[in-house]
Each structure stands twice: as structure tokens, then as C-alpha cells.
Design a protein around this motif. Sequence first.
Motif, PDB file in Angstrom:
ATOM      1  N   LYS A  21       0.849  -1.184   0.000  1.00 32.99           N
ATOM      2  CA  LYS A  21       0.000   0.000   0.000  1.00 32.99           C
ATOM      3  C   LYS A  21       0.883   1.231   0.000  1.00 32.99           C
ATOM      4  O   LYS A  21       1.738   1.411   0.864  1.00 32.99           O
ATOM      5  CB  LYS A  21      -0.908   0.023   1.229  1.00 32.99           C
ATOM      6  N   TYR A  23       1.074   5.582  -0.452  1.00 32.59           N
ATOM      7  CA  TYR A  23       0.370   6.862  -0.384  1.00 32.59           C
ATOM      8  C   TYR A  23       1.268   7.940  -0.967  1.00 32.59           C
ATOM      9  O   TYR A  23       2.500   7.834  -0.926  1.00 32.59           O
ATOM     10  CB  TYR A  23       0.047   7.239   1.066  1.00 32.59           C
ATOM     11  N   ALA A  32       3.591   2.440   2.881  1.00 35.83           N
ATOM     12  CA  ALA A  32       3.102   2.127   4.226  1.00 35.83           C
ATOM     13  C   ALA A  32       3.148   0.635   4.511  1.00 35.83           C
ATOM     14  O   ALA A  32       3.426   0.211   5.638  1.00 35.83           O
ATOM     15  CB  ALA A  32       1.679   2.648   4.394  1.00 35.83           C
ATOM     16  N   GLY A  55       3.449   0.606   9.862  1.00 38.74           N
ATOM     17  CA  GLY A  55       2.530   0.041   8.874  1.00 38.74           C
ATOM     18  C   GLY A  55       1.426  -0.804   9.468  1.00 38.74           C
ATOM     19  O   GLY A  55       0.544  -1.277   8.747  1.00 38.74           O
ATOM     20  N   SER A  57      -1.165  -0.009  11.385  1.00 33.00           N
ATOM     21  CA  SER A  57      -2.513   0.557  11.244  1.00 33.00           C
ATOM     22  C   SER A  57      -3.009   0.440   9.803  1.00 33.00           C
ATOM     23  O   SER A  57      -4.179   0.149   9.558  1.00 33.00           O
ATOM     24  CB  SER A  57      -2.530   2.024  11.687  1.00 33.00           C
ATOM     25  N   THR A  58      -2.108   0.670   8.849  1.00 37.58           N
ATOM     26  CA  THR A  58      -2.483   0.517   7.437  1.00 37.58           C
ATOM     27  C   THR A  58      -2.842  -0.922   7.133  1.00 37.58           C
ATOM     28  O   THR A  58      -3.837  -1.206   6.452  1.00 37.58           O
ATOM     29  CB  THR A  58      -1.341   0.980   6.527  1.00 37.58           C
ATOM     30  N   GLN A  61      -6.229  -1.676   8.435  1.00 38.26           N
ATOM     31  CA  GLN A  61      -7.274  -1.129   7.568  1.00 38.26           C
ATOM     32  C   GLN A  61      -7.505  -2.017   6.347  1.00 38.26           C
ATOM     33  O   GLN A  61      -8.643  -2.215   5.914  1.00 38.26           O
ATOM     34  CB  GLN A  61      -6.901   0.280   7.118  1.00 38.26           C
ATOM     35  N   LEU A  62      -6.433  -2.558   5.796  1.00 43.31           N
ATOM     36  CA  LEU A  62      -6.563  -3.457   4.648  1.00 43.31           C
ATOM     37  C   LEU A  62      -7.271  -4.747   5.055  1.00 43.31           C
ATOM     38  O   LEU A  62      -8.148  -5.242   4.332  1.00 43.31           O
ATOM     39  CB  LEU A  62      -5.184  -3.766   4.066  1.00 43.31           C
ATOM     40  N   ASP A  67      -9.724  -0.159   3.189  1.00 45.93           N
ATOM     41  CA  ASP A  67      -8.866   0.419   2.157  1.00 45.93           C
ATOM     42  C   ASP A  67      -8.480  -0.696   1.193  1.00 45.93           C
ATOM     43  O   ASP A  67      -8.611  -1.889   1.519  1.00 45.93           O
ATOM     44  CB  ASP A  67      -7.618   1.036   2.799  1.00 45.93           C
ATOM     45  N   GLY A 229       6.840  -1.007   7.213  1.00 42.64           N
ATOM     46  CA  GLY A 229       5.884  -1.625   6.303  1.00 42.64           C
ATOM     47  C   GLY A 229       6.100  -3.085   6.008  1.00 42.64           C
ATOM     48  O   GLY A 229       5.332  -3.676   5.250  1.00 42.64           O
TER      49      GLY A 229
END
Length: 247
Positions: A21, A23, A32, A55, A57-58, A61-62, A67, A229
Motif C-alpha cells: 500500500k 500513499y 506504508a 505500517g 494501522s495501514t 485497515q486493509l 482500504d 511496512g
Amino acid sequence: MTGTNTDAHDEPLYRLVNLAKQYSKGGVIVEAVRGVSLTIKHGEMVALEGPSGSGKSTLLQLLGALDKPTSGTIELAGTDLSKLNDRELTKLRATRIGFVFQNFNLIPTLTAAENVAIAMVPNKVEGRIRTARAAELLEQVSLGHRFDHLPSRLSGGEQQRVAIARALANKPSVIIADEPTGNLDSATAKEVMATLTSLKTLSGVTVIIATHDREIAGMTDRRIHLRDGSITEDVEVERQSAASTSE
């Protein structure tokens, strides 16, 4: 052994392959999540650990279908989440995934039972069934006696247990918990983790937690550490050895 007769739970709940991911921040590409590959089993309790910017939290989310990845694949029960449109993702989140947040996110004007029941409204569950299910779940988290209490009359630990009951309202496959003990003292945090562990055992739900707290991570089945990440460590928690050292 694989084959068409394999039980569904023999397959992992999540399968991630080279997940990434990116950004754009101020014209700079930020990676991330980079090249993450892993599987998560049904009924497993997993901790995602790492410092800020690691990474986790990202990745959470995935996993929560909040996301989409830039590249790679993420499958939930064999469904490639990156191929679903927004409407399909919304439906999947409402039926397959429960969320628990650091700040509880309870509606202050609703009772404990109403906060649990409201999660079932998007799925058009009949009112009396919502009420009965909310009562059942509050009993499971030892809050049956707080059924008609507003959040303002509940302690932080009680509010988080209401949030856990709400996350289970639609019988999800997985609970995604973002720092669920971050606003609680250590004793209350352990009580919340004990509640999650008990419900995981009772319902077979998978629980994935992002946490900074090493002690909380040690109460899970598996610890995945991220930095920049990428996964730097993925270990099963040795509960028996920990118990033996405390004797």
C-alpha cells in the motif's frame, strides 16, 4: 492434502500475497505496507506490533476492508477484497467483520443494549431479534446488568466490553481491534483481553489486534512485528512456558 472435500476451516481465513500500500504525501510516495505475505487461520488471535509508522494501522485497515491495496492480493475466506467495489465492501464489512476501536465509539444517547442492537440495523434484522441478540451478547461480556445504562454510567472497561458485544452483533468471521486497550489501565486492559479470548473460544471468531503494548500482545496466540511496512518477526506465543515460569 488438498481437494474439493477439504473442510472450509482447513483453509486460512486470510491469505495475503506480496501486499503493498502506497500513499502520496507532499509529492513523495510513502510505502506504508510493502511486500507482506501471510496467512491467518480461523479462530486465531493475532497481535500486530510495531512503532508508529511501522505500517500496522495501514495493514489493519486493509484487513478490515477499509482500504484497498496498491498491489498484491488480500483474500478473506477466498474472496479477493481488491476486486470488490465500494458497495460490495460495505456489505462485506457489515456481515463478515466486527470493529473495536480505542475510543469505544459508543453513541452517548443510546443505552448499552441499543448500542449493540444498532449494528444489526443495516442488515435489516427485526427489532425484537436485535433486542434479544443484544441482551445475549451483553450477558456474554458480563454486562447483562448494564443493559439499559447509558455510556456515561459505564466505566472505560465496561464501555469497551459493550463495543466488543457490538462487534459480535452480526456474527462476524473476524474482529478487527485497533488499540482496544489503549485508553484503559493495565488491570482493566487485561480484563478486556480476557473477554476477547473467552469470546474467541466460545464463538470461534478470529481476532486481530493492533497494539503498542507488549504485555497485551503476549496474551494473543501469535505476534507479528512490523517495521517500515514489512514483517520483521512472526512468532507463536508460548503460553505453556510462560505459565511454567510463573509457578
